[in-house]
Design a protein around this motif. Structure first.
Motif, PDB file in Angstrom:
ATOM      1  N   TYR A   1      40.863  33.253  42.827  1.00 25.72           N
ATOM      2  CA  TYR A   1      40.128  33.282  44.300  1.00 25.72           C
ATOM      3  C   TYR A   1      38.978  32.659  44.561  1.00 25.72           C
ATOM      4  N   LEU A   2      38.199  32.196  43.569  1.00 27.86           N
ATOM      5  CA  LEU A   2      36.927  31.716  43.639  1.00 27.86           C
ATOM      6  C   LEU A   2      37.130  30.391  43.691  1.00 27.86           C
ATOM      7  N   SER A   3      37.845  29.589  42.368  1.00 27.09           N
ATOM      8  CA  SER A   3      37.917  28.405  42.253  1.00 27.09           C
ATOM      9  C   SER A   3      39.298  27.706  42.455  1.00 27.09           C
ATOM     10  N   GLY A   4      40.619  28.528  42.638  1.00 29.84           N
ATOM     11  CA  GLY A   4      41.597  28.174  42.810  1.00 29.84           C
ATOM     12  C   GLY A   4      42.339  27.843  41.228  1.00 29.84           C
ATOM     13  N   ARG A   5      41.764  28.344  40.255  1.00 30.78           N
ATOM     14  CA  ARG A   5      42.389  28.140  39.232  1.00 30.78           C
ATOM     15  C   ARG A   5      41.939  29.521  38.020  1.00 30.78           C
TER      16      ARG A   5
ATOM     17  N   LEU B   1      42.393  24.947  46.091  1.00 30.45           N
ATOM     18  CA  LEU B   1      41.599  25.731  47.025  1.00 30.45           C
ATOM     19  C   LEU B   1      41.528  27.255  46.577  1.00 30.45           C
ATOM     20  N   GLY B   2      40.394  27.850  46.836  1.00 30.53           N
ATOM     21  CA  GLY B   2      40.190  29.211  46.708  1.00 30.53           C
ATOM     22  C   GLY B   2      40.896  30.056  47.495  1.00 30.53           C
ATOM     23  N   LEU B   3      40.791  31.497  47.470  1.00 30.87           N
ATOM     24  CA  LEU B   3      41.613  32.362  48.413  1.00 30.87           C
ATOM     25  C   LEU B   3      40.965  32.055  49.816  1.00 30.87           C
ATOM     26  N   LYS B   4      39.819  31.942  50.042  1.00 31.56           N
ATOM     27  CA  LYS B   4      38.929  32.115  51.397  1.00 31.56           C
ATOM     28  C   LYS B   4      39.335  30.714  51.858  1.00 31.56           C
ATOM     29  N   GLU B   5      39.420  29.545  51.147  1.00 31.57           N
ATOM     30  CA  GLU B   5      39.530  28.189  51.766  1.00 31.57           C
ATOM     31  C   GLU B   5      41.114  28.195  52.262  1.00 31.57           C
ATOM     32  N   LEU B   6      42.166  28.819  51.468  1.00 32.13           N
ATOM     33  CA  LEU B   6      43.425  28.996  51.824  1.00 32.13           C
ATOM     34  C   LEU B   6      43.778  29.633  53.137  1.00 32.13           C
TER      35      LEU B   6
ATOM     36  N   ALA C   1      46.112  26.486  42.135  1.00 33.56           N
ATOM     37  CA  ALA C   1      46.300  26.456  43.954  1.00 33.56           C
ATOM     38  C   ALA C   1      45.903  25.062  44.120  1.00 33.56           C
ATOM     39  N   VAL C   2      46.851  24.342  44.135  1.00 36.95           N
ATOM     40  CA  VAL C   2      46.941  22.946  44.552  1.00 36.95           C
ATOM     41  C   VAL C   2      47.787  22.394  45.747  1.00 36.95           C
TER      42      VAL C   2
END
Length: 826
Positions: free
Chosen positions: A242-246, A353-358, A342-343
């Motif tokens: 959720y922070l980094s996308g990985r 993207l992390g959770l907030k960016e998504l 999360a690409v």
């Protein structure tokens, strides 16, 4: 003899053009073009609608074909042909594969295709497209809603003969809810599905709190919610993702130990995501043949329509099923790892993207869609208002209008004269000339004046949305709330921060019968402590889950599980996972779902726990139809299960608890906000077969929302909402009031009002009473902040951020012991 023809000589002005090209440059440019095509046109989803191009084209084509949920199914081959011929010339197999996945409920959390026929299973592929049929699901309509209102951009298709959308309006946060997987060139994407209701709650929180952190959002989205259910072990990797996308997490099947005749069996009821039963059975057989797994006598797949997943693993006598189950988790796909990467495409560029960016990208898309839709509707309303105003002018002077038309040489002259005489625009004049004579009535004038008022009001509302950013955000938030109510479903996957104490060897027969505590959490987890010195510990919970029931027991003793069907199910304490005995840690983790230890009927719920200690005062029971009963202590029988109340048809138990010295006041709270409490002495104890007596008088359409025993120090928590909303999707308005504000009434009366409904509310969606400070949790186990105490007995509530699923007092107070540390306010 045939003559061999000789080629004609080239013309004198002919020159050969041979280009020398470096093969490295050619390979580089060709490979880049191929990679670009795969990344942008096939493998990666758009962050806005969460769809790959083939998925977007399928939904857009089905929408154009009118294959809506209220229409009949059509052959899948017809849909595939339309998509391939119009928009996606990459082969029918790729289109059909994408279409099948969107119809599989075990692949997508919210399917977009309503399939009819054999669409496969986790182990087997689907039937050929000529045998299956399909149409859009209701959720697919939310993805394409308002697409014809200039909400998204269009681009030419592959042959520039048609136009296709670059993105769908997507009223549903598809990328987070359904996840995705894809392999591109030099990159890949793999995203886990999530619960729609939790995602919408996080989105609405982000709308009102744009600077919210990932930890704030994780209060609403604590982790993935997989379509196949199961359990997720370990949440640290989820937070990293959720922070980094990985990040990564472990998925574990849901299993329980059952007694079948004289043997024990491990029954698997939920599988990890993307794992089929046949794959697990094949792996078990190979391990048994290689003598790497012992203690299994037989494996049976008993899955059917009533039990979609039921894998029975019979255990040989002399082996402990707990140890075998732990080995199965280690050596078979009953436990698998899921890696999040999360690409996705953001403004045409692949990004992680992390959770907030998504969530922010999706909200930005929805803001743009609603803004463009409002501008389109405003223009359409303004154009119609312009014509209506022209018609009203014509009707007011209808005789003169007719005279002008009759005396004109032709239509062009009539139009020019109407424009000059009545100061009309060219559009208004043409519309009047095309108007049917039946419109020239008094009734039509009244209709036009009403339409004029409605159009002006509509334009004002749309102007307000376009000119006020706060109102625009509110519209998006309200629409997301409607999506959650319409398509939301309860959480299926249980989240565990750890798996408890692993059993790596045979459980010893002789276990010290030490005192301990047994805990039941709001998310349905059971666990026990190793010693009795941790009454203030959190129990089987995450950092937000609450303990709804806690009883004293011994390690080799038994406890009872009380259910809504009026049953007591015996449970051995030794079978429960063990928690570390750290009294100073309020966030102990572990536990296992109660369904792994007891067999529940369809619709049956676990209400709480009871001990079989000597000197018990018996049970206090309250039902949905307002019946109260005190069960004699003699109900403790030497059976594995028995009934503690005879229920009428349509009735069920809403509250059952073991009586204690401090629980001497019984309390009912109904859905129409009536509270009644009376002394337990006014209820005569009965045997197990008794049906109880009248507890509270109910009004028409109301039923009991909560029943329990309280003390004078208790507080009452109530939350109101709409009865038409899907349970668990509406947050409602909550109020916390001291219990002493409610006067006692006699048993069998209607009680007193305990909550005043706001506009749009007509029922209590949640009620509870108990020792303060009250601790509330959502269905996922996330903490729900309750409002400050309101001394008004019948006051209205304060809007909540998310629905309350459970409320409980601190564990120490439930056990009747002082808390070792000051309790944290709810």
């Amino acid at each position: 003899m045939a003559r061999r023809s000789t080629p004609a000589p080239p013309p004198e002005d002919f020159e050969e053009h041979i280009l020398d090209i470096d093969v490295r440059d050619e390979m580089r440019s060709s490979f880049l073009e191929y990679a670009y095509s795969v990344i942008y046109s096939r493998a990666l989803p758009d962050a806005r609608d969460g769809l790959k191009p083939v998925q977007r084209r399928i939904l857009y084509t089905m929408n154009d074909m009118g294959l809506r949920p209220d229409r009949g199914h059509v052959k899948s081959a017809r849909v595939v042909g339309e998509v391939m011929g119009r928009l996606h010339p990459h082969g029918d197999s790729a289109i059909y594969d994408a279409m099948v996945r969107m119809a599989q409920p075990w692949s997508m959390r919210v399917p977009f295709i309503d399939g009819h026929g054999n669409f496969g299973s986790p182990d087997n592929g689907p039937a050929a497209m000529r045998y299956t049929e399909a149409r859009m699901s209701p959720a697919a309509l939310a993805m394409t809603a308002s697409i014809d209102e200039d909400t998204v951009d269009f681009k030419p298709n592959y042959d520039s003969r048609e136009m296709e959308p670059t993105v769908l309006p997507s009223a549903l946060p598809n990328l987070v809810v359904n996840g995705t997987t894809g392999i591109a060139v030099g990159m890949a994407t793999n995203m886990a599905p999530h619960n729609l209701v939790e995602t919408v709650q996080a989105l609405r929180h982000l709308i009102t709190h744009p600077k919210a952190s990932v930890d704030d959002l994780m209060r609403f989205i604590p982790g993935p919610d997989l379509p196949t259910g199961g359990k997720i072990i370990g949440l640290d990797g989820i937070r990293d993702a959720y922070l980094s996308g990985r990040g990564s997490f472990r998925m574990r099947a849901t299993a329980r130990i059952e007694t079948q005749g004289r043997k024990k069996a491990i029954v698997v009821t939920e599988m990890p995501y993307n794992v089929g039963i046949e794959k697990v059975v094949e792996r078990m057989k190979s391990l048994v043949q290689a003598k790497k797994l012992q203690g299994i006598s037989d494996v049976k797949d008993l899955s059917d329509m009533a039990n979609p997943t039921r894998l029975v693993i019979e255990v040989k006598n002399g082996f402990h099923p707990e140890a075998i189950l732990e080995q199965l988790y280690k050596q078979t796909p009953l436990e698998e790892s899921f890696s999040i990467n999360a690409v996705c495409l953001v403004e045409g560029q692949p990004r992680t993207l992390g959770l907030k960016e998504l969530l922010e990208v999706f909200l930005g898309h929805r803001f743009d869609v609603v803004r463009r839709r409002s501008a389109f509707r405003r223009k359409k309303a303004a154009d119609r208002l312009h014509l209506v105003e022209g018609l009203l002018i014509a009707i007011l002077d209808i005789d003169e209008v007719i005279q002008v038309i009759r005396t004109s040489d032709n239509a062009a002259a009539a139009k020019e004269r109407l424009i000059d005489i009545f100061e009309l625009s060219e559009l208004q004049a043409e519309y009047i000339l095309d108007m049917a004579l039946r419109r020239l009535t008094k009734f039509s004038r009244l209709e036009l004046e009403k339409e004029q008022e409605d159009l002006k009001r509509t334009i004002e509302e749309l102007d307000a949305i376009l000119n006020d950013e706060k109102l625009l955000r509110k519209v998006v938030s309200d629409e997301l709330g409607e999506v959650a109510k319409t398509f939301g479903t309860p959480r299926r996957t249980v989240l565990l921060e750890s798996a408890g104490v692993a059993v790596t060897s045979a459980v010893p027969l002789e276990v010290a019968d030490d005192p301990c505590f047994v805990y039941l959490s709001s998310s349905g987890l059971l666990a026990r402590t190793t010693t009795a010195d941790a009454p203030g510990a959190g129990g089987p919970r995450g950092k937000h889950d609450v303990i709804t029931s806690a009883v004293r027991a011994t390690a080799r003793g038994e406890v009872g599980v009380l259910t809504s069907r009026g049953r007591v199910l015996k449970l051995g304490v030794l079978d429960l996972p063990t928690l570390p005995s750290t009294a100073n840690d309020p966030h102990l983790t572990g536990g296992a779902p109660v369904s792994e230890f007891v067999s529940l009927e369809a619709g049956e719920r676990v209400l709480g726990l009871t001990s079989f200690a000597e000197g018990s005062l018996g049970l206090a029971v309250g039902t949905r139809q307002g019946i109260v009963k005190r069960v004699n202590p003699e109900y403790l029988a030497a059976k594995d299960e028995w009934d503690y109340i005879s229920l009428k048809d349509g009735d069920e138990v809403v509250g059952a608890l073991e009586m204690t010295d401090r629980a001497e006041t019984l309390c009912f709270i109904t859905t129409d906000a009536q509270l009644l409490h009376f002394t337990a002495e006014s209820v005569r104890p009965q045997g197990r077969a008794g049906g109880g007596i009248a507890g509270i008088r109910l009004s028409d359409g109301a039923h009991v929302a909560w029943f329990g025993a309280v003390s004078d120090d208790a507080v009452v928590v109530t939350a109101s909402g709409s009865s038409t909303a899907l349970p668990g999707t509406e947050a409602g308005s909550a109020k916390v009031t001291p219990f002493t504000e409610y006067p006692p009434k006699g048993r069998g009366t209607g009680g007193v009002r305990c909550h005043r409904m706001l506009k749009g509310e007509d029922t209590l969606v949640f009620a509870w009473a108990g020792e303060p400070p009250a601790r509330a949790a959502a269905a996922s186990g996330a903490a729900v902040d309750l409002p400050e105490i309101d001394p008004r007995r019948d006051g209205s509530g304060v809007p909540l951020a998310q629905p309350i699923a459970a409320c409980a007092a601190p564990v120490a107070l439930q056990l009747g012991t002082p808390a070792p540390t000051p309790p944290v306010a709810g």
